[in-house]
Design an enzyme around this catalytic site. Structure first.
Site, PDB file in Angstrom:
ATOM      1  N   ASP A 224      37.183 -14.889  -1.416  1.00 43.92           N
ATOM      2  CA  ASP A 224      35.787 -14.782  -1.004  1.00 43.92           C
ATOM      3  C   ASP A 224      34.926 -14.737  -2.260  1.00 43.92           C
ATOM      4  OD1 ASP A 224      33.984 -14.296   1.454  1.00 43.92           O
ATOM      5  OD2 ASP A 224      33.282 -12.821   0.001  1.00 43.92           O
ATOM      6  N   GLN A 225      33.704 -15.187  -2.121  1.00 46.39           N
ATOM      7  CA  GLN A 225      32.808 -15.223  -3.278  1.00 46.39           C
ATOM      8  C   GLN A 225      31.444 -14.666  -2.906  1.00 46.39           C
ATOM      9  OE1 GLN A 225      31.178 -19.021  -5.079  1.00 46.39           O
ATOM     10  NE2 GLN A 225      32.702 -18.488  -6.633  1.00 46.39           N
TER      11      GLN A 225
END
Length: 215
Positions: A79-80
């Site tokens: 995830d970012q």
């Protein structure tokens, strides 16, 4: 030493992103893609790093629950989250929000937290890491920003810029220990985790072209 594919844990990418899939294909190992269903809403008071780490782990575990693998599975979740001035910058979702993000970030330094989780279903062990990339955005006009958004429609990425595509033209500088982190899948960290899990990297049983076949 050549390994028998049937005896290895199944490698799973818990993401629908074609960019993450293309990055994983660089390792030339067979893998499958499982799209996790996870609520990506940040929790109240949660830091950007904590949000990214929590969601990467949640995606890996959600995908693992949908996989049947006689020899276990190594599930990759990622995830970012972008941040500047203490604010989280998530996926814009719309053209208007994306334009507002880029207008706020132009000429500014922005941090991207690219969290990576490797979940080993054989033993329940989780390896997790946050790889930080610092990016300086160019000072571009509203017309240029609008034209970029209409050309690439990056409404599903944190920060509204796809550095792997035309979005690189929005950036003035990138500072990171891992050049793949900004795209969303830090391969240096991932290969370190795979080695720690005992997965062979240099004598994989098949090419990546044989993987990515879905569930």
């Amino acid at each position: 030493m050549q390994h028998d594919a049937s005896s290895l844990p199944r490698l799973i990418l818990a993401s629908s992103s074609r960019y993450r899939r293309e990055l994983l294909e660089r390792l030339r190992a067979p893998f499958d893609v499982v799209t996790p269903e996870v609520d990506e809403t940040p929790l109240p008071g949660e830091t950007p790093s904590a949000t990214a780490l929590r969601l990467a782990a949640a995606k890996a575990r959600a995908a693992a629950e949908r996989v049947r693998a006689p020899h276990g599975a190594l599930v990759i979740g990622s995830d970012q989250v972008a941040t500047f001035d203490g604010l989280q910058i998530g996926k814009p979702g719309t053209h208007e929000r994306a334009l507002a993000q880029l207008q706020a970030m132009r000429g500014r330094d922005v941090e991207f937290h690219s969290a990576l989780c490797l979940y080993d279903s054989r033993c329940g062990q989780t390896q997790i890491e946050d790889v930080v990339t610092r990016v300086r955005f160019r000072t571009l006009t509203d017309v240029e920003l609008d034209a970029y958004l209409r050309a690439e429609t990056p409404y599903d990425v944190a920060g509204s810029a796809k550095s792997e595509g035309l979005g690189i033209a929005l950036l003035d500088a990138i500072d990171s220990d891992d050049p793949t982190a900004l795209v969303g899948l830090p391969l240096i960290a991932l290969t370190r985790m795979l080695r720690a899990a005992g997965y062979p990297l240099f004598d994989a049983p098949a090419s990546a072209a044989d993987g990515a076949n879905g569930q």
